[in-house]
Design an enzyme around this catalytic site. Structure first.
Site, PDB file in Angstrom:
ATOM      1  N   CYS A 290     -40.454  32.954  24.224  1.00 12.06           N
ATOM      2  CA  CYS A 290     -41.243  33.535  25.307  1.00 12.06           C
ATOM      3  C   CYS A 290     -40.988  32.685  26.538  1.00 12.06           C
ATOM      4  CB  CYS A 290     -42.731  33.513  24.952  1.00 12.06           C
ATOM      5  SG  CYS A 290     -43.777  33.811  26.392  1.00 12.06           S
TER       6      CYS A 290
ATOM      7  N   LYS B  86     -31.683  13.692 -13.854  1.00 10.76           N
ATOM      8  CA  LYS B  86     -32.203  14.301 -12.614  1.00 10.76           C
ATOM      9  C   LYS B  86     -33.521  15.009 -12.872  1.00 10.76           C
ATOM     10  CE  LYS B  86     -28.939  14.067  -9.328  1.00 10.76           C
ATOM     11  NZ  LYS B  86     -28.512  14.688  -8.165  1.00 10.76           N
TER      12      LYS B  86
ATOM     13  N   TYR C 152     -28.625  -2.788  -6.027  1.00  7.82           N
ATOM     14  CA  TYR C 152     -28.648  -2.741  -7.496  1.00  7.82           C
ATOM     15  C   TYR C 152     -27.355  -3.095  -8.228  1.00  7.82           C
ATOM     16  CZ  TYR C 152     -27.152   1.934  -6.092  1.00  7.82           C
ATOM     17  OH  TYR C 152     -26.527   2.969  -5.478  1.00  7.82           O
TER      18      TYR C 152
ATOM     19  N   GLU D 175     -33.317   2.386 -14.361  1.00 14.30           N
ATOM     20  CA  GLU D 175     -33.737   2.171 -12.970  1.00 14.30           C
ATOM     21  C   GLU D 175     -34.108   3.503 -12.345  1.00 14.30           C
ATOM     22  OE1 GLU D 175     -30.403   0.336 -10.947  1.00 14.30           O
ATOM     23  OE2 GLU D 175     -30.061  -0.952 -12.684  1.00 14.30           O
TER      24      GLU D 175
ATOM     25  N   CYS E 219     -44.434  38.558  23.086  1.00 17.08           N
ATOM     26  CA  CYS E 219     -45.137  37.331  22.701  1.00 17.08           C
ATOM     27  C   CYS E 219     -46.564  37.656  22.236  1.00 17.08           C
ATOM     28  CB  CYS E 219     -45.171  36.376  23.885  1.00 17.08           C
ATOM     29  SG  CYS E 219     -46.214  34.938  23.605  1.00 17.08           S
TER      30      CYS E 219
ATOM     31  N   TYR F 275     -45.059 -14.953  13.997  1.00 18.10           N
ATOM     32  CA  TYR F 275     -43.654 -14.582  13.830  1.00 18.10           C
ATOM     33  C   TYR F 275     -42.997 -14.429  15.198  1.00 18.10           C
ATOM     34  CZ  TYR F 275     -39.480 -12.193  12.217  1.00 18.10           C
ATOM     35  OH  TYR F 275     -38.177 -11.861  11.962  1.00 18.10           O
ATOM     36  N   ASP F 276     -43.655 -13.660  16.072  1.00 15.50           N
ATOM     37  CA  ASP F 276     -43.098 -13.419  17.403  1.00 15.50           C
ATOM     38  C   ASP F 276     -42.916 -14.712  18.185  1.00 15.50           C
ATOM     39  OD1 ASP F 276     -43.020 -10.786  16.888  1.00 15.50           O
ATOM     40  OD2 ASP F 276     -44.843 -10.283  18.006  1.00 15.50           O
TER      41      ASP F 276
ATOM     42  N   SER G 236     -19.541   8.142  -8.021  1.00 15.82           N
ATOM     43  CA  SER G 236     -20.740   8.953  -8.046  1.00 15.82           C
ATOM     44  C   SER G 236     -21.300   8.833  -9.478  1.00 15.82           C
ATOM     45  CB  SER G 236     -20.304  10.355  -7.669  1.00 15.82           C
ATOM     46  OG  SER G 236     -21.248  11.276  -8.013  1.00 15.82           O
ATOM     47  N   LEU G 237     -22.333   9.582  -9.803  1.00 24.05           N
ATOM     48  CA  LEU G 237     -22.871   9.492 -11.161  1.00 24.05           C
ATOM     49  C   LEU G 237     -22.853  10.874 -11.810  1.00 24.05           C
ATOM     50  CD1 LEU G 237     -26.066   7.310 -10.564  1.00 24.05           C
ATOM     51  CD2 LEU G 237     -24.021   6.605 -11.812  1.00 24.05           C
TER      52      LEU G 237
ATOM     53  N   CYS H 215     -49.107  36.134  25.071  1.00 29.10           N
ATOM     54  CA  CYS H 215     -49.238  36.621  26.447  1.00 29.10           C
ATOM     55  C   CYS H 215     -48.750  38.048  26.629  1.00 29.10           C
ATOM     56  CB  CYS H 215     -48.489  35.702  27.397  1.00 29.10           C
ATOM     57  SG  CYS H 215     -46.710  35.768  27.173  1.00 29.10           S
TER      58      CYS H 215
ATOM     59  N   ARG I  43     -20.457   5.001   1.643  1.00 26.01           N
ATOM     60  CA  ARG I  43     -19.604   5.326   0.511  1.00 26.01           C
ATOM     61  C   ARG I  43     -18.394   6.150   0.950  1.00 26.01           C
ATOM     62  NH1 ARG I  43     -21.777   8.331  -4.820  1.00 26.01           N
ATOM     63  NH2 ARG I  43     -21.889  10.158  -3.501  1.00 26.01           N
TER      64      ARG I  43
HETATM   65  P1  AMP Z   1     -25.363  11.614  -6.694  1.00 32.45           P
HETATM   66  O1  AMP Z   1     -25.136  11.320  -5.227  1.00 32.45           O
HETATM   67  O2  AMP Z   1     -26.493  12.556  -6.937  1.00 32.45           O
HETATM   68  O3  AMP Z   1     -24.100  11.929  -7.420  1.00 32.45           O
HETATM   69  O4  AMP Z   1     -25.882  10.259  -7.344  1.00 32.45           O
HETATM   70  C1  AMP Z   1     -25.118   9.093  -7.274  1.00 32.45           C
HETATM   71  C2  AMP Z   1     -25.741   8.160  -6.303  1.00 32.45           C
HETATM   72  O5  AMP Z   1     -27.043   7.772  -6.689  1.00 32.45           O
HETATM   73  C3  AMP Z   1     -25.025   6.869  -6.187  1.00 32.45           C
HETATM   74  O6  AMP Z   1     -23.897   6.964  -5.382  1.00 32.45           O
HETATM   75  C4  AMP Z   1     -26.056   5.978  -5.583  1.00 32.45           C
HETATM   76  O7  AMP Z   1     -25.920   6.022  -4.174  1.00 32.45           O
HETATM   77  C5  AMP Z   1     -27.371   6.643  -5.933  1.00 32.45           C
HETATM   78  N1  AMP Z   1     -28.337   5.772  -6.614  1.00 32.45           N
HETATM   79  C6  AMP Z   1     -29.639   5.721  -6.317  1.00 32.45           C
HETATM   80  N2  AMP Z   1     -30.288   4.833  -7.086  1.00 32.45           N
HETATM   81  C7  AMP Z   1     -29.374   4.271  -7.903  1.00 32.45           C
HETATM   82  C8  AMP Z   1     -29.434   3.272  -8.920  1.00 32.45           C
HETATM   83  N3  AMP Z   1     -30.586   2.680  -9.267  1.00 32.45           N
HETATM   84  N4  AMP Z   1     -28.295   2.959  -9.534  1.00 32.45           N
HETATM   85  C9  AMP Z   1     -27.124   3.563  -9.198  1.00 32.45           C
HETATM   86  N5  AMP Z   1     -27.009   4.507  -8.259  1.00 32.45           N
HETATM   87  C10 AMP Z   1     -28.119   4.876  -7.600  1.00 32.45           C
HETATM   88 ZN    ZN Z   2     -46.021  34.089  25.690  1.00 30.42          ZN
END
Ligand code: AMP
Ligand code: ZN
Length: 720
Positions: free
Chosen positions: A444, A332, A243, A129, A426, A45-46, A91-92, A429, A152
């Site tokens: 110390c 979670k 993903y 997932e 300490c 590779y290198d 977010s989720l 010492c 994000r």
């Molecule tokens: P939270 O930050 O706890 O609200 O979770 C939301 C975040 O989970 C998303 O913004 C993603 O960055 C992250 N995440 C990790 N794995 C996945 C996945 N397989 N699908 C979607 N989001 C994911």
């Molecule tokens: Zn000492």
């Protein structure tokens, strides 16, 4: 006729060969980092990479942004430009247990029932997932080439971290040909994470440098992505799982999540293999429990499972709440917590003299391994958590890795528990300790403190520093007891006889004393000799200056070149270095101002240690010290990276933005806004030819002024 490169066949142009090499290198990286299986040895590779570098050096016009040679190419910059996300990064919502997950299924199903009135409804498919615990990222590709990476941020606006993302080895800089590679514009989303093993290593390094460790791999990943200098990000061994597409309405793309994951995989993205398409609720729940069970066996951190409605059109129909999609949920994991009895709080004296309280508790199995102690950091932390010695405490692993005492179960106290007080002296010492104004820590400050002495000596001989094999803790303690070694310079004054006759403080079976002996003495002396020529940054690191870890050592040696220069550097000089903050500057300054330390350094210099940077032995070569350059536009005879490296070798600083403090702007072809800014601020502008003179002569020309003749022709987008 003049084809020098042996691998280039007479029929092949350098351009063709470069392209061939790139394909081969991309493929090898893909197999290695994504598929985890590579036929190509590192050497091969290198060697291919070097050939490509040679071609590109000879023909700079052939360099492409996505060439494997360009992963760490960008110049460190102060700011991450804001990036508006084309589609919001949501977010989720969370389900904290299986009941909440069940309730989400109910909501999805009843919402769907309202959408479609006629026709019998089929079962809903869910794509399950793993929820990777990292930092989210958006990657934009144009015609298959990576053009931008963003964090994000608040979901609408993120930060441009393209240069840093390029250093992440499993992010393709160019997509494998196929559907995605042919799209004019494609944005995908995923997670950047730090493998557990590397997280531990990083924290160990931080600890050695006397720095604060990262709380968990997620913070470590986010922090690494936001480094000013991509070269530092590159050392972090970040990885990705991709993903999702940003735009799901594209007609050529698969209409569902699992199909899209396949397409991502084909394009060369690293897609997590633990995915299942399921229809039955109980199967989804089984997937969650199975993930929970195997989380500790995975090489990366997961904090749950993400369940997504598979069908993109149903996703769109279900829509979003203010902060999260209705079509997905994060199941979670509960943090794994155990209880145990805290028997004792022990004080550990570190290499830099910090007194750290450590909780010793009955061993318990948490998150896959047995733990028996955890740092309590400092007294404030113990008070804040309300911990007494003898308490039954809750313990867990922060980020699934680092043992942590959460707090006591007060109802289980029986009156035998006792308050803990930090010692005033300490424990090693006996000298009175001081409170460090920078931190909550007690320290110390006795330079001859034995606990520190042993730790300092151990640090010096360790692998990342002077690397002296054969000097283990036992030998070091024996050398200290014999009065032969008390600081690192003493190693270099040891004689063969002294080592050979060193008593190790233990007796053999027949009752006679054990000595170090002839064989070991010979070996160790050779190793001590060899340690003199370790690279300068490693030796500097070995001195154990607070906050000066391996990376900072490189920055310092790169900038100052010799230990003598570094010893006289002012706090201001130190502070001016990219990546060196006031805390580091202060701690260097105070280290070098202690007479005892200076004496040790003089002895090391006298012993012939390599306390200088090879390339910078001649102080005349440091002629650009104190000057700041900004490079803009396209250079024809060398890349901006090469130019920047050369300038830095001469002691100059190279930054990304023009200000009044900039000494010179180098304008290549098509220089843009930075050129204009230089003109308006009156910063002198140099041509490429002048730059080359500087690099060759190592000095700036006598009178360089603003050039009015060399107006740039147009403003390229790259500079905007
Ligand atoms: P939270 O930050 O706890 O609200 O979770 C939301 C975040 O989970 C998303 O913004 C993603 O960055 C992250 N995440 C990790 N794995 C996945 C996945 N397989 N699908 C979607 N989001 C994911
Ligand atoms: Zn000492």
């Amino acid at each position: 006729m003049n084809s020098k490169s042996s691998a280039t066949s007479p029929h092949q142009s350098p351009a063709q060969r470069a392209e061939e090499l790139r394909r081969a290198l991309e493929h090898a990286a893909y197999e290695y980092y994504v598929l985890d299986a590579s036929d190509l040895s590192d050497d091969v590779y290198d060697s291919l990479l070097r050939e490509l570098q040679e071609i590109e050096a000879k023909h700079p016009e052939l360099i492409t942004a996505s060439s494997p040679t360009q992963r760490v190419g960008a110049i460190p910059s102060d700011a991450f430009a804001p990036v508006e996300h084309a589609a919001r990064m949501y977010s989720l919502d969370n389900a904290m247990n299986l009941e909440e997950l069940d309730a989400w299924f109910d909501r999805v199903e009843s919402a769907r029932a309202k959408l479609v009135t006629s026709a019998p409804q089929s079962q809903i498919t869910y794509n399950c997932e793993l929820k990777i615990d990292g930092s989210s990222i958006a990657l934009t590709y144009q015609e298959g080439e990576l053009v931008r990476a963003a964090t994000r941020g608040d979901g609408r606006t993120g930060e441009d971290i393209t240069a840093n993302a390029r250093t992440v080895r499993d992010i393709p800089l160019r997509l494998q040909s196929g559907l995605l590679a042919s799209l004019p514009q494609l944005e995908v989303r995923g997670e950047i994470y730090l493998p557990k093993s590397h997280f531990e290593q990083l924290n160990k390094q931080a600890d050695e440098a006397g720095e604060k460790p990262f709380a968990n791999p997620r913070n470590a990943a986010a922090g690494s992505l936001r480094q000013k200098d991509p070269a530092i990000t590159a050392t972090r061994e970040l990885a990705s799982f991709i993903y999702a597409p940003a735009d799901k309405t594209h007609e050529d793309l698969p209409p569902n999540q699992h199909g899209f994951l396949d397409v991502l995989r084909q394009a060369g993205f690293h897609v997590n293999p633990d995915v299942e398409v399921l229809t039955c609720r109980s199967d989804v729940m089984d997937f969650c429990t199975a993930a929970l069970e195997k989380r500790h066996d995975l090489p990366y951190e997961i904090d749950g499972v993400v369940i997504k409605v598979d069908d993109f059109s149903l996703q769109e129909a279900l829509g979003y709440t203010a902060k999260a999609p209705r079509w997905a949920i994060a199941f979670k994991f509960p943090p794994e917590e155990k209880t145990t009895v805290l028997r004792e709080i022990r004080i550990q004296v570190g290499r830099t003299g910090t007194l750290t309280p450590v909780a010793e508790f009955d061993p318990v199995l948490v998150a896959g391994s047995t733990i028996a102690r955890a740092t309590l950091h400092n007294e404030d932390e113990i008070v804040r958590k309300g911990i007494l010695v003898g308490d039954t405490v809750i313990v867990r692993k922060a980020g699934d890795v680092i043992p942590e005492v959460v707090g006591p179960i007060e109802s289980l106290r029986d009156g035998t528990q006792t308050f803990f007080r930090m010692p005033t002296h300490c424990p090693s010492c006996g000298v009175a300790v001081h409170r460090d104004p920078d931190e909550a820590a007690l320290r110390c400050e006795n330079i001859n403190c034995e606990a520190q002495r042993t730790e300092r000596l151990r640090h010096w001989v360790s692998r990342g520093a002077a690397d002296i094999e054969g000097l283990g803790t036992e030998t070091i303690n024996a050398l200290i007891s014999a009065g032969l070694v008390s600081n690192v310079a003493d190693f270099y004054a040891l004689s063969f006889e002294q080592l050979r006759d060193l008593p190790l403080g233990r007796t053999k079976a027949d009752g006679s004393e054990t000595f170090f002996g002839q064989t070991m003495a010979t070996k160790v002396l050779a190793n001590i000799e060899a340690s003199k020529s370790r690279p300068f940054p490693r030796l500097l690191f070995g001195l154990g200056i607070r906050h000066v870890g391996a990376t900072v050592s490189e920055l310092l040696t790169g900038r100052f070149g010799t230990i003598e220069n570094l010893m006289v550097a002012s706090e201001e000089d130190l502070n001016a270095i990219e990546g060196v903050g006031p805390q580091i500057a202060r701690s260097c300054r105070s280290f070098f101002s202690v007479p005892e330390n200076r004496a040790v350094l003089q002895r090391l210099i006298g012993a012939g240690l390599n306390l200088k940077e090879e390339a910078l032995t001649d102080p005349a070569l440091q002629s650009l010290a104190g000057l700041t350059f900004v490079l803009t536009g396209t250079l024809t005879n060398l890349t901006r990276t090469e130019a920047s490296t050369e300038l830095k070798k001469l002691g100059a600083k190279v930054t990304g933005s023009v200000s009044k403090k900039t000494s010179y702007v180098v304008a290549g072809e098509d220089a843009g806004l930075k050129y204009d800014k230089a003109l308006s601020l009156g910063v002198p502008v140099l041509s490429e030819a002048e730059l080359q003179d500087i690099i060759q002569s190592g000095a700036v020309p006598q009178a360089v002024s603003v050039q009015s003749g060399a107006e740039p022709t147009n403003i390229p987008s790259e500079d905007l």
